[in-house]
Design a protein around this motif. Structure first.
Motif, PDB file in Angstrom:
ATOM      1  N   GLU A  93      13.170   8.797   4.946  1.00 46.65           N
ATOM      2  CA  GLU A  93      12.346   9.105   6.130  1.00 46.65           C
ATOM      3  C   GLU A  93      10.979   9.615   5.710  1.00 46.65           C
ATOM      4  OE1 GLU A  93      14.340  11.449   9.180  1.00 46.65           O
ATOM      5  OE2 GLU A  93      16.242  10.672   8.427  1.00 46.65           O
ATOM      6  N   ILE A  94      10.645   9.364   4.458  1.00 49.02           N
ATOM      7  CA  ILE A  94       9.347   9.783   3.931  1.00 49.02           C
ATOM      8  C   ILE A  94       8.567   8.563   3.450  1.00 49.02           C
ATOM      9  CG2 ILE A  94       8.227  10.966   1.975  1.00 49.02           C
ATOM     10  CD1 ILE A  94       9.067  13.068   3.915  1.00 49.02           C
ATOM     11  N   TRP A  95       7.378   8.405   4.036  1.00 51.95           N
ATOM     12  CA  TRP A  95       6.496   7.305   3.626  1.00 51.95           C
ATOM     13  C   TRP A  95       5.616   7.810   2.489  1.00 51.95           C
ATOM     14  CZ3 TRP A  95       5.753   2.204   4.461  1.00 51.95           C
ATOM     15  CH2 TRP A  95       4.524   1.660   4.088  1.00 51.95           C
ATOM     16  N   TRP A  96       5.627   7.073   1.401  1.00 52.51           N
ATOM     17  CA  TRP A  96       4.790   7.450   0.255  1.00 52.51           C
ATOM     18  C   TRP A  96       3.662   6.448   0.066  1.00 52.51           C
ATOM     19  CZ3 TRP A  96       3.334   4.875  -4.171  1.00 52.51           C
ATOM     20  CH2 TRP A  96       2.621   5.650  -5.116  1.00 52.51           C
ATOM     21  N   ARG A 100       4.264  11.477   3.855  1.00 52.72           N
ATOM     22  CA  ARG A 100       4.241  11.747   5.296  1.00 52.72           C
ATOM     23  C   ARG A 100       5.605  11.351   5.871  1.00 52.72           C
ATOM     24  NH1 ARG A 100      -1.492  10.459   5.256  1.00 52.72           N
ATOM     25  NH2 ARG A 100      -0.924   8.661   3.997  1.00 52.72           N
ATOM     26  N   CYS A 101       6.119  12.130   6.816  1.00 48.89           N
ATOM     27  CA  CYS A 101       7.409  11.771   7.411  1.00 48.89           C
ATOM     28  C   CYS A 101       7.222  10.547   8.303  1.00 48.89           C
ATOM     29  CB  CYS A 101       7.991  12.946   8.188  1.00 48.89           C
ATOM     30  SG  CYS A 101       7.176  13.244   9.762  1.00 48.89           S
ATOM     31  N   ALA A 102       8.338   9.925   8.666  1.00 49.64           N
ATOM     32  CA  ALA A 102       8.279   8.683   9.443  1.00 49.64           C
ATOM     33  C   ALA A 102       7.530   8.885  10.759  1.00 49.64           C
ATOM     34  CB  ALA A 102       9.697   8.182   9.708  1.00 49.64           C
ATOM     35  N   ASP A 103       7.753  10.039  11.412  1.00 50.21           N
ATOM     36  CA  ASP A 103       7.079  10.284  12.697  1.00 50.21           C
ATOM     37  C   ASP A 103       5.572  10.437  12.518  1.00 50.21           C
ATOM     38  OD1 ASP A 103       9.095  10.176  14.683  1.00 50.21           O
ATOM     39  OD2 ASP A 103       9.911  12.061  13.908  1.00 50.21           O
ATOM     40  N   CYS A 104       5.158  11.207  11.520  1.00 49.24           N
ATOM     41  CA  CYS A 104       3.714  11.375  11.292  1.00 49.24           C
ATOM     42  C   CYS A 104       3.087  10.047  10.880  1.00 49.24           C
ATOM     43  CB  CYS A 104       3.465  12.444  10.232  1.00 49.24           C
ATOM     44  SG  CYS A 104       3.771  14.114  10.835  1.00 49.24           S
ATOM     45  N   TRP A 105       3.819   9.295  10.074  1.00 51.24           N
ATOM     46  CA  TRP A 105       3.283   8.012   9.625  1.00 51.24           C
ATOM     47  C   TRP A 105       3.097   7.058  10.818  1.00 51.24           C
ATOM     48  CZ3 TRP A 105       0.219   6.056   6.483  1.00 51.24           C
ATOM     49  CH2 TRP A 105       0.197   4.701   6.183  1.00 51.24           C
ATOM     50  N   ILE A 138       1.919  16.665   6.669  1.00 53.58           N
ATOM     51  CA  ILE A 138       1.279  16.973   7.947  1.00 53.58           C
ATOM     52  C   ILE A 138       2.102  17.981   8.764  1.00 53.58           C
ATOM     53  CG2 ILE A 138       0.389  16.019  10.111  1.00 53.58           C
ATOM     54  CD1 ILE A 138      -0.151  13.423   8.542  1.00 53.58           C
ATOM     55  N   CYS A 139       3.305  17.591   9.163  1.00 53.36           N
ATOM     56  CA  CYS A 139       4.059  18.501  10.039  1.00 53.36           C
ATOM     57  C   CYS A 139       4.818  19.562   9.251  1.00 53.36           C
ATOM     58  CB  CYS A 139       5.011  17.715  10.929  1.00 53.36           C
ATOM     59  SG  CYS A 139       6.336  16.919  10.026  1.00 53.36           S
ATOM     60  N   GLY A 140       5.017  19.346   7.955  1.00 58.09           N
ATOM     61  CA  GLY A 140       5.693  20.338   7.128  1.00 58.09           C
ATOM     62  C   GLY A 140       7.207  20.277   7.223  1.00 58.09           C
ATOM     63  N   LYS A 189       0.816  -1.227   0.000  1.00 58.31           N
ATOM     64  CA  LYS A 189       0.000   0.000   0.000  1.00 58.31           C
ATOM     65  C   LYS A 189       0.842   1.268   0.000  1.00 58.31           C
ATOM     66  CE  LYS A 189      -4.506  -1.276   1.497  1.00 58.31           C
ATOM     67  NZ  LYS A 189      -4.676  -2.597   2.085  1.00 58.31           N
ATOM     68  N   GLY A 190       2.118   1.113   0.364  1.00 62.75           N
ATOM     69  CA  GLY A 190       3.005   2.273   0.403  1.00 62.75           C
ATOM     70  C   GLY A 190       4.404   1.822   0.760  1.00 62.75           C
ATOM     71  N   PHE A 191       5.360   2.750   0.706  1.00 60.33           N
ATOM     72  CA  PHE A 191       6.731   2.378   1.060  1.00 60.33           C
ATOM     73  C   PHE A 191       7.554   3.627   1.372  1.00 60.33           C
ATOM     74  CE2 PHE A 191       6.081   2.409  -3.555  1.00 60.33           C
ATOM     75  CZ  PHE A 191       7.003   3.369  -3.977  1.00 60.33           C
ATOM     76  N   TYR A 192       8.689   3.414   2.046  1.00 58.32           N
ATOM     77  CA  TYR A 192       9.619   4.520   2.276  1.00 58.32           C
ATOM     78  C   TYR A 192      10.391   4.760   0.990  1.00 58.32           C
ATOM     79  CZ  TYR A 192       8.601   4.768   7.201  1.00 58.32           C
ATOM     80  OH  TYR A 192       7.957   4.953   8.392  1.00 58.32           O
ATOM     81  N   LEU A 193      10.599   6.009   0.658  1.00 61.82           N
ATOM     82  CA  LEU A 193      11.293   6.329  -0.579  1.00 61.82           C
ATOM     83  C   LEU A 193      12.788   6.025  -0.442  1.00 61.82           C
ATOM     84  CD1 LEU A 193       9.530   9.702  -1.433  1.00 61.82           C
ATOM     85  CD2 LEU A 193       9.016   7.426  -2.342  1.00 61.82           C
ATOM     86  N   ASP A 194      13.470   6.150  -1.550  1.00 64.40           N
ATOM     87  CA  ASP A 194      14.895   5.868  -1.570  1.00 64.40           C
ATOM     88  C   ASP A 194      15.665   7.045  -0.948  1.00 64.40           C
ATOM     89  OD1 ASP A 194      16.635   3.759  -2.996  1.00 64.40           O
ATOM     90  OD2 ASP A 194      17.638   5.689  -3.358  1.00 64.40           O
ATOM     91  N   PRO A 195      16.746   6.739  -0.188  1.00 61.32           N
ATOM     92  CA  PRO A 195      17.492   7.860   0.423  1.00 61.32           C
ATOM     93  C   PRO A 195      18.064   8.829  -0.608  1.00 61.32           C
ATOM     94  CG  PRO A 195      18.601   5.730   0.781  1.00 61.32           C
ATOM     95  CD  PRO A 195      17.245   5.434   0.218  1.00 61.32           C
TER      96      PRO A 195
END
Ligand SMILES: [Zn+2]
Length: 195
Positions: free
Chosen positions: A86-89, A95-100, A77-79, A62-68
């Motif tokens: 560290e970005i979930w797509w 969304r960043c890892a913390d928001c996710w 969300i947090c901007g 359904k989604g994945f973390y992008l490539d570094p």
């Protein structure tokens, strides 16, 4: 981006037809080149999006973390801006890892970018868009007239607060949003352009 002489001529013809203005070769070369550059960016973005969607299908995820190596992205969300890994797509955006993690732990619903504040409001907007001083906002939260959800990092520190519209109907009735500022500028030809 340099345009061929033929493309410059075509751009001048289109501009004349659409806007009734004659551009010099230099102007047409510059403006046309900028336009092509803009479409190249859009095209690249569309390609990236397509590649990501293909991966969802292929791996049945359904989604994945992008490539570094992917450029830093801003969390919807947090901007905060974070490197790709560290970005979930997913199909709802970035969304960043913390928001996710906060979404997965059901601290907040799966929020996405909300320009019109139909679903939620960001902390800084309470001050800038709703004219409520941060100290007043804190007081209203204590009085439970304003309901904020604090988002925490793994170490427990609060990094962002969001306000769900559905939980703040009373507050929103009392404090209405300031109308968005209209930004207008005059281009070198004297045309008024509104953004
Ligand atoms: Zn975030």
């Amino acid at each position: 981006m340099t345009l061929s002489d033929k493309a410059v001529k075509e751009f001048k013809d289109i501009f004349k037809k659409e806007y009734g203005q004659d551009l010099s070769d230099a102007e047409a070369r510059e403006q046309g080149g900028r336009l092509v550059g803009f479409f190249e960016i859009l095209y690249k973005q569309a390609q990236t999006e397509y590649r990501r969607k293909l991966r969802l299908k292929k791996e049945k995820i359904k989604g994945f973390y992008l490539d570094p190596t992917e450029s830093p992205y801003t969390c919807a969300i947090c901007g905060e801006t974070k490197p790709g890994n560290e970005i979930w797509w997913d199909l709802n955006g970035l969304r960043c890892a913390d928001c996710w993690r906060n979404i997965q732990e059901k601290v907040i619903p799966p929020l996405t970018w909300d320009h019109d504040n139909k679903i939620w409001i960001h902390d800084w907007q309470i001050h800038s868009d709703y004219n409520v001083h941060p100290a007043t906002a804190r007081k209203l939260r204590r009085l439970e007239e304003l309901h904020g959800i604090d988002l925490k990092r793994g170490d427990g520190s609060i990094y962002c607060t969001v306000y769900l519209v559905s939980e703040n109907k009373k507050f929103l009735k009392k404090y209405s949003k300031k109308p968005a500022m209209k930004v207008e500028y005059i281009d070198p030809k004297g045309n008024k352009i509104q953004i």
